[in-house]
Write a protein that holds these residues in place. Structure first.
Motif, PDB file in Angstrom:
ATOM      1  N   GLU A   1      -1.606   3.972  -0.269  1.00  0.00           N
ATOM      2  CA  GLU A   1      -0.803   3.906   1.658  1.00  0.00           C
ATOM      3  C   GLU A   1      -1.398   3.126   2.309  1.00  0.00           C
ATOM      4  OE1 GLU A   1      -3.882   7.776   2.893  1.00  0.00           O
ATOM      5  OE2 GLU A   1      -1.428   7.723   2.164  1.00  0.00           O
ATOM      6  N   GLY A   2       0.226   3.670   3.704  1.00  0.00           N
ATOM      7  CA  GLY A   2      -0.495   3.191   4.805  1.00  0.00           C
ATOM      8  C   GLY A   2      -0.180   0.984   4.318  1.00  0.00           C
ATOM      9  N   ASP A   3      -0.996   0.644   5.547  1.00  0.00           N
ATOM     10  CA  ASP A   3      -1.407  -0.953   5.450  1.00  0.00           C
ATOM     11  C   ASP A   3      -1.851  -1.080   3.990  1.00  0.00           C
ATOM     12  OD1 ASP A   3      -0.678  -1.068   8.513  1.00  0.00           O
ATOM     13  OD2 ASP A   3      -2.794  -1.058   9.091  1.00  0.00           O
ATOM     14  N   ALA A   4      -2.612  -0.757   2.963  1.00  0.00           N
ATOM     15  CA  ALA A   4      -3.341  -0.733   2.159  1.00  0.00           C
ATOM     16  C   ALA A   4      -1.589  -0.906   0.850  1.00  0.00           C
ATOM     17  CB  ALA A   4      -4.222  -0.534   1.734  1.00  0.00           C
ATOM     18  N   LEU A   5      -0.612   0.083   1.327  1.00  0.00           N
ATOM     19  CA  LEU A   5       0.795   0.012   0.559  1.00  0.00           C
ATOM     20  C   LEU A   5       1.478  -1.307   0.596  1.00  0.00           C
ATOM     21  CD1 LEU A   5       2.789   0.923  -1.773  1.00  0.00           C
ATOM     22  CD2 LEU A   5       3.301   2.684   0.656  1.00  0.00           C
ATOM     23  N   LEU A   6       1.800  -1.282   2.146  1.00  0.00           N
ATOM     24  CA  LEU A   6       2.034  -2.816   2.269  1.00  0.00           C
ATOM     25  C   LEU A   6       1.698  -4.117   1.830  1.00  0.00           C
ATOM     26  CD1 LEU A   6       3.229  -2.765   5.871  1.00  0.00           C
ATOM     27  CD2 LEU A   6       4.199  -1.582   4.014  1.00  0.00           C
ATOM     28  N   GLU A   7       0.214  -4.149   1.861  1.00  0.00           N
ATOM     29  CA  GLU A   7      -0.382  -5.597   1.536  1.00  0.00           C
ATOM     30  C   GLU A   7      -0.373  -5.348  -0.258  1.00  0.00           C
ATOM     31  OE1 GLU A   7      -4.897  -7.417   0.772  1.00  0.00           O
ATOM     32  OE2 GLU A   7      -4.678  -5.837   2.322  1.00  0.00           O
ATOM     33  N   ALA A   8      -0.548  -4.795  -1.087  1.00  0.00           N
ATOM     34  CA  ALA A   8      -0.843  -4.403  -2.634  1.00  0.00           C
ATOM     35  C   ALA A   8       0.534  -4.249  -2.421  1.00  0.00           C
ATOM     36  CB  ALA A   8      -0.986  -2.945  -2.534  1.00  0.00           C
TER      37      ALA A   8
ATOM     38  N   ALA B   1       9.389  -0.008   6.127  1.00  0.00           N
ATOM     39  CA  ALA B   1       8.303  -1.660   6.173  1.00  0.00           C
ATOM     40  C   ALA B   1       7.706  -1.371   4.584  1.00  0.00           C
ATOM     41  CB  ALA B   1       7.120  -0.962   7.109  1.00  0.00           C
ATOM     42  N   VAL B   2       7.645  -0.968   3.817  1.00  0.00           N
ATOM     43  CA  VAL B   2       7.789  -1.381   2.613  1.00  0.00           C
ATOM     44  C   VAL B   2       8.535  -2.711   3.061  1.00  0.00           C
ATOM     45  CG1 VAL B   2       7.554  -0.768   0.624  1.00  0.00           C
ATOM     46  CG2 VAL B   2       6.721   0.496   1.940  1.00  0.00           C
ATOM     47  N   PHE B   3      10.025  -2.547   2.672  1.00  0.00           N
ATOM     48  CA  PHE B   3      10.207  -3.418   2.352  1.00  0.00           C
ATOM     49  C   PHE B   3      10.186  -4.877   3.016  1.00  0.00           C
ATOM     50  CE2 PHE B   3      13.080   0.579   1.352  1.00  0.00           C
ATOM     51  CZ  PHE B   3      13.191   0.825  -0.217  1.00  0.00           C
ATOM     52  N   GLU B   4      10.147  -4.884   4.089  1.00  0.00           N
ATOM     53  CA  GLU B   4       9.697  -5.537   5.248  1.00  0.00           C
ATOM     54  C   GLU B   4       8.740  -6.537   4.055  1.00  0.00           C
ATOM     55  OE1 GLU B   4      11.335  -6.905   7.883  1.00  0.00           O
ATOM     56  OE2 GLU B   4      12.641  -5.680   7.837  1.00  0.00           O
ATOM     57  N   ALA B   5       7.622  -6.141   3.514  1.00  0.00           N
ATOM     58  CA  ALA B   5       6.882  -6.642   3.004  1.00  0.00           C
ATOM     59  C   ALA B   5       6.764  -6.910   2.013  1.00  0.00           C
ATOM     60  CB  ALA B   5       5.375  -5.395   3.233  1.00  0.00           C
ATOM     61  N   ALA B   6       7.983  -6.875   1.473  1.00  0.00           N
ATOM     62  CA  ALA B   6       7.703  -6.850  -0.464  1.00  0.00           C
ATOM     63  C   ALA B   6       8.628  -8.115  -0.384  1.00  0.00           C
ATOM     64  CB  ALA B   6       7.966  -5.511  -1.000  1.00  0.00           C
TER      65      ALA B   6
END
Length: 534
Positions: free
Chosen positions: A31-38, A56-61
């Motif tokens: 969850e959180g930042d770890a999810l964005l990294e994963a 934020a998830v879509f921004e990171a992926a």
């Protein structure tokens, strides 16, 4: 392709993806930042209700193609952000429908016959036979709020038990309600006032959040409320008060605004409220079904096939897809060529279908045409977000069909407008599956749409085509094919050249230095690269 799974799903779904050659990674605690990294290098994300899929998830992926929800509800997924980023959101609406409907029926009986309360008293050693007087469902009225898939299955089951059905659903017709033996009413208060039992089956949306509060519960005087849909639709504090005060005889809930249900929830203090911890889809069959359905959605998205359960992407019936599939690329190519040949800002796009293709559902084809229009403009675009991009930029999109066609069995025409002028590109299939661009701005060309393509406008006079060929040859560009058309002898001509190499800038400059050359446009049809010159 990498599939990240952040909530538990049945092994049957994971196995489908692994068997298809995809890399499946599970992390049920992230969850959180770890999810964005994963998720940064994931091509698909599979979740249930536990993972919040935010903007934020879509921004990171940046490589994400699809988010699959192994279940019905998608209120934990920011669909607007997904669409903006061109990511498909798909749920599994069928896999747990039967389970949810059966749990709704079970909860109806449980609250009408005080089964949990009697069970608890007996477990405590009390034979409280005289303490509970139940309600029979036969000849009672069931008010169904939302006649979607689950609502329909509940209607079938409780209708067979002798209940009269009243439905409130502003999105269905009276004829549809009649198919389930139900009467459609236009007002929620009327449905509740007529109901002995009211059951809720709507998604949680801004217009349904808090839809049933104290005023609505007052209409259900002496009746029972069942909510196995989504938490937040019913005002839980108002419901607890209504049951405690005897306004409502009882309630049964499987979904709550906050889950897990807080220990201080007023619902837990009222004896005639039956609660279960979101068990609607908790059957072995349902869990396997939604896992497999979600895996199939991911596989379809990876294969660039229609995702039949997509919530934010054009879709098409599975049996119809083979008939429209060849025209998807034709429409995209026509859109790309048209957009590059028209000067000025595009103000509207029209997709026209003639012949056999006009009988099909072409929503996906039109979205692909828009994708082609927008791609050369360097917008991050696909068939998911192309309609949204058009709307955001004030570009009017129209679609027209006619079964009449002069020259071809089926024809797709994409016309772009800039407010003053328009330009149309037409495409079709030869010999069943051989795509061709057959007209550009009225010129009949029969061009093969692939690879490096040069479109040249020039005056129709001797030596021009030879000159263009010479210039290309001097710059080591080989001509693979040429398709020429003209308005009238001595008028303007248009020629499409299929080339084996890209055209150097120096070659374009040499061509434009010749007064006979009006315009040249280079288009690379096998990737997003496009260069204009005039």
């Amino acid at each position: 392709m990498k599939v990240l799974v952040t909530d538990p799903i049945a092994d049957a779904g994971l196995d489908r993806l692994a068997d298809a050659g995809h890399t499946v990674e599970t992390d049920y605690e992230v969850e959180g930042d770890a999810l964005l990294e994963a998720v940064a290098d994931a091509n698909a994300l599979i979740v249930r209700s536990g993972t919040e899929v935010t903007e934020a998830v879509f921004e990171a992926a940046s490589d994400l193609v699809i988010v699959g929800r192994a279940g019905i509800g998608v209120d934990n997924i920011d669909i607007e952000a997904a669409t903006d980023h061109g990511v498909i959101v798909a749920n599994a609406p069928e896999g747990n429908v039967r389970a949810a409907a059966e749990h709704t029926v079970a909860m109806t009986f449980a609250v009408a016959r005080s089964i949990p309360q009697a069970h608890a008293r007996l477990k405590d050693g009390e034979w409280a036979k005289g303490a509970f007087l139940g309600t029979e469902l036969n000849n009672k009225t069931l008010g169904i709020v939302g006649l979607g898939r689950v609502g329909q299955e509940v209607a079938k089951r409780l209708d067979s038990l002798g209940m009269d059905l009243v439905v409130y659903d502003p999105y269905i017709s009276p004829e549809r309600a009649e198919q389930f033996g139900a009467e459609l009413v236009d007002d929620l208060h009327e449905a509740l006032a007529r109901a002995d039992v009211a059951t809720v089956h709507t998604p949680l949306l801004p217009e349904t959040e808090g839809m049933i509060g104290a005023d609505e519960l007052a209409q259900l005087e002496g009746g029972y409320l069942i909510n196995c849909a989504r938490g937040g639709i019913v005002d839980e504090e108002a419901l607890a008060a209504a049951v405690d005060d005897g306004v409502v005889a009882g309630a049964a809930l499987d979904s709550f605004a906050t889950e897990p249900l807080p220990a201080d929830s007023p619902l837990l203090d009222v004896e005639d409220v039956v609660v279960t911890p979101h068990l609607g889809a908790s059957t072995e069959a349902a869990q396997e079904n939604v896992a497999v359905d979600t895996a199939e959605a991911v596989r379809s998205a990876f294969a660039e096939e229609p995702v039949l359960t997509a919530l934010n992407a054009p879709s098409v019936d599975e049996t119809a897809f083979p008939r429209i599939e060849p025209y998807i690329d034709v429409a995209e190519t026509a859109g790309r060529v048209a957009a590059q040949l028209l000067d000025g800002r595009i103000t509207s796009v029209e997709a026209t279908y003639e012949g056999d293709i006009a009988a099909e559902d072409v929503e996906l084809v039109t979205a692909s045409a828009l994708k082609g229009v927008f791609e050369p403009l360097e917008w991050q675009v696909n068939a998911v977000n192309a309609p949204r991009l058009a709307d955001e930029r004030g570009i009017e999109v129209t679609e027209s069909k006619t079964r009449q066609t002069e020259d071809f069995q089926s024809l797709v025409r994409v016309t772009v407008h800039n407010g003053e002028e328009s330009l149309a590109v037409e495409g079709t299939l030869f010999a069943g599956d051989d795509p061709r661009i057959v007209r550009i701005d009225g010129f009949r060309v029969d061009a093969v749409p692939y690879g490096h393509t040069l479109v040249a406008r020039n005056t129709d006079e001797p030596g021009v085509i030879g000159f263009i060929g010479t210039v290309l040859g001097e710059h080591d560009v080989n001509i693979a094919g040429m398709f020429n058309a003209r308005e009238t002898q001595g008028g303007e001509a248009l020629t499409v050249y299929n080339l084996d190499q890209a055209v150097p800038e120096a070659a374009v400059e040499t061509l434009l230095d010749d007064a006979r050359i009006v315009e040249v446009t280079e288009i690379t049809l096998d990737d997003a690269g496009v260069r204009d010159a005039a």
